[in-house]
Design a protein around this motif. Structure first.
Motif, PDB file in Angstrom:
ATOM      1  N   UNK A 173       0.825  -1.204   0.000  1.00  0.00           N
ATOM      2  CA  UNK A 173       0.000   0.000   0.000  1.00  0.00           C
ATOM      3  C   UNK A 173       0.859   1.254   0.000  1.00  0.00           C
ATOM      4  N   UNK A 174       1.920   1.243   0.795  1.00  0.00           N
ATOM      5  CA  UNK A 174       2.785   2.414   0.900  1.00  0.00           C
ATOM      6  C   UNK A 174       3.431   2.760  -0.439  1.00  0.00           C
ATOM      7  N   UNK A 175       3.774   1.746  -1.224  1.00  0.00           N
ATOM      8  CA  UNK A 175       4.459   1.980  -2.499  1.00  0.00           C
ATOM      9  C   UNK A 175       3.499   2.065  -3.687  1.00  0.00           C
ATOM     10  N   UNK A 176       2.200   1.893  -3.444  1.00  0.00           N
ATOM     11  CA  UNK A 176       1.205   1.921  -4.512  1.00  0.00           C
ATOM     12  C   UNK A 176       1.078   3.341  -5.055  1.00  0.00           C
ATOM     13  N   UNK A 177       1.060   3.482  -6.376  1.00  0.00           N
ATOM     14  CA  UNK A 177       0.978   4.790  -6.995  1.00  0.00           C
ATOM     15  C   UNK A 177      -0.212   4.872  -7.944  1.00  0.00           C
ATOM     16  N   UNK A 178      -0.921   5.997  -7.854  1.00  0.00           N
ATOM     17  CA  UNK A 178      -2.061   6.272  -8.726  1.00  0.00           C
ATOM     18  C   UNK A 178      -1.752   7.530  -9.526  1.00  0.00           C
ATOM     19  N   UNK A 179      -1.859   7.435 -10.846  1.00  0.00           N
ATOM     20  CA  UNK A 179      -1.581   8.569 -11.735  1.00  0.00           C
ATOM     21  C   UNK A 179      -2.865   9.048 -12.395  1.00  0.00           C
ATOM     22  N   UNK A 187      -9.827  15.680  -7.967  1.00  0.00           N
ATOM     23  CA  UNK A 187     -10.833  14.831  -7.323  1.00  0.00           C
ATOM     24  C   UNK A 187     -10.504  13.344  -7.415  1.00  0.00           C
ATOM     25  N   UNK A 188     -10.032  12.880  -8.582  1.00  0.00           N
ATOM     26  CA  UNK A 188      -9.658  11.470  -8.714  1.00  0.00           C
ATOM     27  C   UNK A 188      -8.524  11.132  -7.748  1.00  0.00           C
ATOM     28  N   UNK A 189      -7.552  12.027  -7.628  1.00  0.00           N
ATOM     29  CA  UNK A 189      -6.410  11.758  -6.757  1.00  0.00           C
ATOM     30  C   UNK A 189      -6.819  11.780  -5.290  1.00  0.00           C
ATOM     31  N   UNK A 190      -7.625  12.743  -4.920  1.00  0.00           N
ATOM     32  CA  UNK A 190      -8.104  12.859  -3.537  1.00  0.00           C
ATOM     33  C   UNK A 190      -8.863  11.605  -3.109  1.00  0.00           C
ATOM     34  N   UNK A 191      -9.775  11.128  -3.950  1.00  0.00           N
ATOM     35  CA  UNK A 191     -10.578   9.959  -3.591  1.00  0.00           C
ATOM     36  C   UNK A 191      -9.767   8.668  -3.694  1.00  0.00           C
ATOM     37  N   UNK A 192      -8.789   8.627  -4.585  1.00  0.00           N
ATOM     38  CA  UNK A 192      -7.894   7.465  -4.642  1.00  0.00           C
ATOM     39  C   UNK A 192      -7.062   7.367  -3.372  1.00  0.00           C
ATOM     40  N   UNK A 193      -6.546   8.502  -2.917  1.00  0.00           N
ATOM     41  CA  UNK A 193      -5.774   8.523  -1.669  1.00  0.00           C
ATOM     42  C   UNK A 193      -6.640   8.069  -0.500  1.00  0.00           C
ATOM     43  N   UNK A 194      -7.880   8.554  -0.428  1.00  0.00           N
ATOM     44  CA  UNK A 194      -8.779   8.130   0.637  1.00  0.00           C
ATOM     45  C   UNK A 194      -9.005   6.624   0.603  1.00  0.00           C
ATOM     46  N   UNK A 224       1.309   8.856  -2.411  1.00  0.00           N
ATOM     47  CA  UNK A 224       0.785   7.781  -3.248  1.00  0.00           C
ATOM     48  C   UNK A 224       0.199   8.269  -4.572  1.00  0.00           C
ATOM     49  N   UNK A 225       0.026   9.558  -4.722  1.00  0.00           N
ATOM     50  CA  UNK A 225      -0.661  10.033  -5.912  1.00  0.00           C
ATOM     51  C   UNK A 225       0.251  10.888  -6.790  1.00  0.00           C
ATOM     52  N   UNK A 226       0.018  10.765  -8.109  1.00  0.00           N
ATOM     53  CA  UNK A 226       0.775  11.492  -9.120  1.00  0.00           C
ATOM     54  C   UNK A 226      -0.216  12.143 -10.080  1.00  0.00           C
ATOM     55  N   UNK A 227       0.113  13.317 -10.578  1.00  0.00           N
ATOM     56  CA  UNK A 227      -0.804  13.986 -11.487  1.00  0.00           C
ATOM     57  C   UNK A 227      -0.080  14.825 -12.521  1.00  0.00           C
ATOM     58  N   UNK A 228      -0.716  14.977 -13.682  1.00  0.00           N
ATOM     59  CA  UNK A 228      -0.258  15.886 -14.729  1.00  0.00           C
ATOM     60  C   UNK A 228      -1.406  16.840 -15.038  1.00  0.00           C
ATOM     61  N   UNK A 229      -1.106  18.121 -15.155  1.00  0.00           N
ATOM     62  CA  UNK A 229      -2.163  19.109 -15.416  1.00  0.00           C
ATOM     63  C   UNK A 229      -1.575  20.289 -16.172  1.00  0.00           C
ATOM     64  N   UNK A 230      -2.201  20.650 -17.285  1.00  0.00           N
ATOM     65  CA  UNK A 230      -1.680  21.703 -18.156  1.00  0.00           C
ATOM     66  C   UNK A 230      -1.945  23.093 -17.606  1.00  0.00           C
ATOM     67  N   UNK A 231      -2.946  23.234 -16.721  1.00  0.00           N
ATOM     68  CA  UNK A 231      -3.273  24.537 -16.155  1.00  0.00           C
ATOM     69  C   UNK A 231      -2.631  24.678 -14.779  1.00  0.00           C
TER      70      UNK A 231
END
Length: 481
Positions: A173-179, A187-194, A224-231
């Protein structure tokens, strides 16, 4: 305001914990005084230190790296005072930041970004099969070893095997990553982390009840979370969403929050284009276990007008032979997610698109996914409200193999999900209309029927009947002759 109401602002105990509210009260309508004092408070939050007689906790994490208080007027100060005094900001729902982001965009900027808000229920339809169910199944397998080891001594083989399984699951779980490669306001990252924190907490409770002791703290979180965002603004909002969500979860579940700093650095959420670099090369995505998200809804016909002709041409040229030229913008994310799984940079992916992905040029990306991967969970035609307009969307989850739970379409278990998001009762290709081909026997003798689309087509529809009428009249004249 959230930090103030949550009791996070002060380092230790303070006689007046409402320091931000006090600034607004004392400044009254003096915008210049308020701006200076707010900037001083933000500086103390960035570095940790004194603000007047108060010791301020160290927050930073990147949020206060640049301190630039926007221009304020008397009406702004009045609105801020009311909000700070009358509302309990501990109860704020971070998922509303998506709405704040979209409504705050200039109308001329909203369309190029394809900005839209994803509701919690829609996100859960992807998070459950992608994150919760697979990891919960892994815990059930580990938990069975703990059950077998109950009553055995700590030096026994069953106990050692159980502890190894338990610690291994926590490390997993500690090493699990969500992109989320189009993360918007997060919102996807926040709820994935939860979801990950809930899974870890549940495993710790189970282990304690089975006699394996209590673990110290919850290890899963913002890392645990990763994101890409153009804005850039959306990327910053995504970080705030995750930070507040992490603190709220800890407070509600009796866990200590992070300190020194309170806000952990979120370099994993990056402000950059997810498809193409500035030099025209293809963007690389970070490695992750799961890819989720709601890429921008922008149809093929609108891409040139909204993104610019030059950018659109460069993008289509870059992905030529991979994504059809007539495909919607969202299809590029499906293609890249497929590539990430095939090269071992991800295990599973689930994305939202308009329901037009089921046919035409768009469906070619799903055809490519089904060729080497498996669509194991999908919702083919769901309601969606975007900027007040009704839209129909498809949710598609795919992986290298079908999970143990089998394939599910629209909430029902099926044998196989086809690229057009229909299903068959078995894993065979029968009744897969995407495999349909033209009948050779009809070549040269079958033709398209009449279509009511205007005067020209009306002429084509009526022409055969006019011909028949004229011919019939000629035969009458011949017979009369």
């Amino acid at each position: 305001m959230y930090a103030e109401d949550e009791g996070l602002l002060h380092e230790g105990i303070s006689d007046d914990p409402q320091i931000f509210t006090a600034i607004l009260k004392s400044a009254r309508d003096d915008a210049e005084r308020a701006t200076k004092r707010i900037a001083n408070l933000f500086t103390a939050m960035r570095n940790g230190g004194a603000y007047g007689n108060d010791d301020i906790a160290w927050f930073n994490g990147g949020l206060f790296t640049i301190i630039d208080v926007p221009p304020l007027v008397a009406d702004d100060l009045a609105a801020l005072r009311d909000a700070a005094q009358k509302l309990d900001w501990r109860a704020i729902d971070p998922t509303i930041f998506g709405t704040l982001f979209e409504r705050g965009l200039d109308p001329s900027a909203r369309a190029p970004l394809g900005a839209h808000y994803t509701d919690v229920e829609t996100i859960a339809k992807l998070i459950r099969p992608l994150i919760v169910e697979p990891l919960a199944a892994e815990w059930e397998a580990a938990k069975s070893l703990l059950i077998k080891a109950q009553g055995k001594g700590p030096r026994s083989a069953p106990h050692k095997a159980a502890m190894t399984a338990f610690q291994g699951y926590l490390e997993r779980l500690k090493s699990f990553r969500v992109l989320d490669p189009a993360c918007g306001s997060g919102n996807f990252l926040y709820l994935s982390m939860h979801a990950l924190k809930d899974l870890e907490h549940a495993a710790q409770v189970d282990a304690e009840l089975l006699g394996f002791g209590r673990q110290i703290g919850i290890e899963t979180g913002p890392a645990n979370i990763l994101g890409l965002e153009i804005n850039e603004y959306a990327a910053e909002l995504a970080r705030v969403t995750v930070w507040i969500g992490d603190i709220q979860w800890s407070q509600r579940n009796g866990q200590s929050i992070a300190r020194n700093p309170i806000l952990r650095t979120l370099d994993g959420i990056q402000h950059r284009d997810a498809l193409m670099n500035a030099d025209g090369s293809e963007t690389e995505w970070p490695t992750a276990d799961v890819i989720v998200g709601n890429p921008p809804f922008l149809g093929d016909k609108k891409m040139r007008g909204e993104l610019g002709a030059e950018y659109t041409e460069r993008l289509r040229k870059l992905y030529a032979g991979k994504v059809p030229g007539g495909a919607d913008l969202v299809c590029y994310w499906f293609h890249k997610a497929r590539e990430q799984i095939l090269c071992g940079q991800a295990q599973r992916s689930g994305l939202v698109s308009t329901n037009s992905i089921r046919g035409g040029a768009n469906r070619k990306v799903l055809d490519a996914i089904a060729e080497h991967l498996v669509i194991f969970n999908a919702w083919g035609d769901e309601d969606w409200i975007n900027d007040g307009a009704a839209v129909r969307v498809s949710l598609v989850a795919f992986a290298a193999t079908v999970p143990e739970g089998g394939a599910w379409l629209n909430g029902h278990q099926v044998g196989r999900i086809n690229p057009d998001l229909t299903a068959t009762a078995t894993t065979e290709n029968s009744l897969d209309l995407t495999k349909a081909a033209r009948l050779l026997l009809n070549a040269g003798c079958a033709f398209i029927g009449g279509m009511k689309k205007g005067i020209r087509n009306l002429v084509w529809v009526l022409a055969p009947w006019v011909f028949v009428a004229i011919t019939f009249k000629e035969w009458i004249l011949v017979l009369d002759g």
